[in-house]
Write an enzyme that holds these catalytic residues in place. Structure first.
Site, mmCIF file in Angstrom:
data_model
loop_
_atom_site.group_PDB
_atom_site.id
_atom_site.type_symbol
_atom_site.label_atom_id
_atom_site.label_comp_id
_atom_site.label_asym_id
_atom_site.label_seq_id
_atom_site.Cartn_x
_atom_site.Cartn_y
_atom_site.Cartn_z
ATOM 1 N N ASP A 1 0.883 -1.157 0.000
ATOM 2 C CA ASP A 1 0.000 0.000 0.000
ATOM 3 C C ASP A 1 0.930 1.219 0.000
ATOM 4 O OD1 ASP A 1 -2.061 1.795 0.053
ATOM 5 O OD2 ASP A 1 -3.125 0.886 1.738
HETATM 6 C C1 BGC Z 1 -4.874 3.436 -0.017
HETATM 7 C C2 BGC Z 1 -5.010 2.441 -1.148
HETATM 8 C C3 BGC Z 1 -4.819 3.138 -2.452
HETATM 9 C C4 BGC Z 1 -3.451 3.818 -2.456
HETATM 10 C C5 BGC Z 1 -3.161 4.575 -3.731
HETATM 11 C C6 BGC Z 1 -3.586 4.234 -0.108
HETATM 12 O O1 BGC Z 1 -3.611 5.286 0.791
HETATM 13 O O2 BGC Z 1 -4.918 2.769 1.209
HETATM 14 O O3 BGC Z 1 -6.273 1.843 -1.109
HETATM 15 O O4 BGC Z 1 -4.934 2.237 -3.512
HETATM 16 O O5 BGC Z 1 -3.400 4.756 -1.393
HETATM 17 O O6 BGC Z 1 -3.915 5.715 -3.820
#
Ligand code: BGC
Length: 758
Positions: free
Chosen positions: A231
């Site tokens: 993530d």
């Molecule tokens: C989120 C993800 C997301 C990623 C990219 C993170 O903060 O938890 O779900 O895909 O950012 O934006």
């Protein structure tokens, strides 16, 4: 074209390989011109494409490109419709092809442990089976267009509070049965190209460096062959992460590739581990690059699909004959959401919708419409002037529809809600409008359950959740009966937050959060506690009615490894066409473990014309009966009786059948001095020996059978009860055995067990 990725990796330099394991920026993977490895992009989903465009100077625009905002998972899960989710996935895949995006991040299958989790609107359900089915269908749709998905957030990312550091303390059985199960089934059934590891720790180890979860469970047990990405910002120790199975660091920090190079040079990280990670990433890159499609997007068609999905998903919670509204009648629309609906949540899934339909515009021409604002802003406080106007408008009409729900800022990625209430001004508006207008409908826009102290007052409640960009049309079609609602709740709506099983342990102390409710999550808990809820899991009404009959099991006895087909007839006994979600639950009556009273194990959605009857069938297999037996670290279903329950909701069971199941798995059992007589009496192999020894004990505690013990303090039933809970060693105190006798007995009992096993 079959590519030889191993050969490709062989000719890369160490630096090139390490480079591939982190992004070039927030959204692109790195590329190697000299080897023809192209530059590909990933973008957020899950329910729309959030592609951040690059400006001429290479910097990313803050705004994403216009796209179609489909209903988020909180709504789509209620469709209980696998095909529908696949169609949505196909549309998303096409949008990605058109926009040159290789992987769309999602779906997200984290379990709704608490209604407060800020991202519940992006998650499917409190039930892992339902979540797994919706996710698998979504993945199949997207990937049919040669665009990758990223199943997220693996794992147990069930709260936003301290999400980047919190340690989730979960016992193995709970983890497997509830928090990993949706990932497991989606991985096995739909093979997502990538998976995103979550920020949090589980039992002390960050997911981004959790070898057990990323390699042993995910790859070795479940057979996941794709790439794992972090993530955004989830990497703690990059080298440890790579060794644990984390292939791609996102976004690329630009500082940790060197650590990988160093680790390989110093021998701390085997180069083969790096090679394997690069190979997996190349597979994702080339699946897209080798299958580019020229797509002419039909946005209008996708908007209509978004409408259809929402129409299939919204849940009619209550209807006392008020709905559907009569076309041409006088209807008052009250509340700002009628003109400015809330249709998605905040954070990384926020889609730049190319168009949004509102109910006010959509209903023009269908009825004589009147509008009143009802409340100001979020509706936290009552605006007496607006309230009075709303009451007048409502009283003068034939029916009133209040468009209520949660404000944008209350539900978003990054933080949780602090309570489950609606804005107080909206609560009061609903109560007061219902007093002057008996035909009042409440339409709710929210990503997670709210307390509804007013639920008895309105004639109907339509839960549209966050309905995507076509929510206005979908809502109006349902209100006026052009569409017959068929969604069912994918989560329980409790009366109050305090009833929720995680209430005492959510969101933890800032460092740790303990999942003390165990497997008793959502309806599994409310049912075990026989606790009344506002609306149960699986509940949802229709403008027609369905009758169930003739449950048939393909067999009444099943062996481990077998399959069972459950079929029944469903008939539309009302006067409108409609769809019914037939739910199949299994109840374990073997008594082998503490289990929820019932668990969803299959479902099917069926469309029926008035008077029409269809036979529907659903499959069950060994896993449908199993729980996770932590002692053997495996799924296990004990021999005995299981009840097959078919119903229109978790609490509206219409048909029941009994299956007798036979397991071939023997749980390990050894006898020790502290093994209880009860355990030994329950096993045929040991019963006889124990009965002999225990006979003497009966004498000791109150006279032999048949004799008057002369004591009313201990009757025979009580004697038995006491005995059952006595460990063998206590035979020294109560039956005159010596320590040596006890040890010999233990030995003989173990021999008897071994003999029986042979
Ligand atoms: C989120 C993800 C997301 C990623 C990219 C993170 O903060 O938890 O779900 O895909 O950012 O934006």
């Amino acid at each position: 074209m079959e590519r030889d990725f191993k050969a490709m990796v062989q000719v890369m330099t160490l630096e090139e390989k390490a480079g591939m394991c982190s992004g070039a920026d927030s959204w692109h993977l790195k590329w190697v011109d000299r080897l023809g490895i192209p530059r590909v992009m990933v973008s957020d989903g899950p329910h729309g494409l959030r592609k951040q465009e690059e400006r001429e100077d290479g910097v990313m625009n803050r705004d994403s490109v216009p796209a179609v905002c489909f209903p988020p998972a909180c709504a789509t899960a209620c469709s209980f419709d696998r095909d529908l989710l696949t169609r949505m996935g196909e549309a998303l895949g096409e949008e990605c092809q058109a926009e040159d995006v290789a992987v769309i991040l999602g779906p997200a299958v984290n379990i709704k442990r608490s209604p407060l989790c800020g991202r519940n609107f992006e998650y499917f359900s409190e039930d892992p089976y339902l979540a797994s089915q919706m996710a698998a269908a979504h993945i199949r749709g997207v990937q049919s267009r040669h665009v990758g998905t990223s199943l997220k957030h693996f794992a147990a990312n069930n709260q936003e509070y301290r999400r980047m550091s919190v340690d989730e303390i979960i016992d193995e059985r709970t983890l497997r049965e509830i928090y990993l199960a949706a990932f497991e089934t989606a991985v096995k059934e739909a093979k997502p190209e990538t998976l995103m590891c979550s920020y949090n720790k589980v039992n002390g180890e960050f997911l981004s460096e959790n070898h057990w979860l990323l390699t042993e469970v995910l790859r070795e047990e479940w057979g996941f062959a794709g790439a794992v990405m972090s993530d955004w910002g989830a990497v703690n120790d990059r080298v440890k992460g790579l060794a644990a199975g984390l292939d791609l660091e996102m976004p690329g920090s630009g500082v940790m590739d060197g650590e990988i190079v160093e680790a390989v040079k110093s021998g701390r990280l085997p180069e083969a581990v790096l090679d394997k990670a690069v190979e997996r990433l190349l597979r994702v890159i080339f699946d897209f690059a080798d299958h580019r499609q020229q797509v002419q997007l039909d946005w209008e068609a996708h908007h209509q699909l978004a409408r259809e999905i929402e129409e299939e998903s919204m849940v009619l919670l209550k209807n006392e004959g008020v709905l559907p509204l009569k076309e041409g009648s006088k209807v008052a629309f009250i509340g700002g959401f009628a003109k400015n609906p809330r249709f998605q949540g905040g954070g990384s899934s926020h889609i730049h919708a190319f168009r949004v339909s509102d109910a006010w515009t959509a209903a023009q021409g269908m009825a004589e419409l009147f509008y009143s604002e009802g409340y100001e802003g979020d509706g936290e406080q009552t605006n007496e002037v607006l309230l009075r106007q709303a009451l007048e408008t409502a009283a003068a009409a034939d029916a009133a529809v209040i468009f209520a729900g949660l404000p944008d800022s209350w539900e978003s990625e990054g933080y949780d809600r602090s309570h489950m209430r609606m804005p107080e001004g909206q609560n009061r508006l609903i109560q007061e409008v219902c007093r002057v207008q008996p035909n009042t409908v409440v339409v709710l826009h929210n990503g997670a359950p709210v307390e509804m102290p007013w639920a008895d007052a309105p004639g109907a409640i339509l839960e549209v959740y966050l309905g995507g960009q076509a929510v206005g049309e979908a809502t109006v079609n349902a209100l006026f009966g052009r569409v017959n609602p068929s969604g069912k709740l994918a989560e329980t709506i409790p009366y109050r937050l305090e009833d929720n099983p995680s209430y005492l342990n959510f969101p933890g102390d800032g460092k740790r959060v303990e999942y003390r409710e165990g497997v008793f999550v959502g309806y599994r808990y409310y049912e075990a506690k026989k606790m009344p809820v506002r609306y149960p899991f699986g509940h949802g009404l229709s403008y027609t009615e369905f009758a169930y009959r003739d449950l048939a099991l393909s067999r009444v006895e099943m062996e481990e490894g077998g399959r069972l087909t459950v079929s029944l007839k469903v008939k539309n006994v009302g006067s409108r066409a409609g769809k019914e979600v037939v739910q199949l639950y299994v109840a374990d009556h073997t008594g082998a473990a503490a289990r929820p009273p019932k668990e969803l194990k299959n479902f099917v959605k069926v469309e029926l014309q008035p008077g029409e009857e269809k036979t529907v069938s659903m499959e069950l297999d060994t896993r449908s009966f199993a729980w996770y037996q932590a002692e053997i670290h495996d799924w296990y279903a004990a021999s005995g009786e299981y009840e097959i329950l078919v119903g229109a909701s978790s609490q509206d069971i219409r048909l029941r059948g009994i299956l007798s199941y036979r397991s071939h798995t023997r749980l390990p059992f050894r006898v020790y001095a502290n093994t209880t007589l009860g355990e030994l009496l329950a096993r045929p192999e040991t019963r006889k020996l124990v009965e002999e020894a225990a006979g003497r004990m009966q004498e000791h505690v109150g006279g032999a059978e048949g004799e008057d013990s002369g004591s009313e303090a201990i009757n025979p039933g009580m004697q038995l009860g006491m005995m059952e809970n006595c460990p063998l060693r206590a035979l020294r105190s109560f039956a005159g055995l010596t320590t040596q006798d006890v040890n010999q007995l233990v030995e003989r009992l173990n021999q008897a067990l071994e003999q029986a096993e042979r």
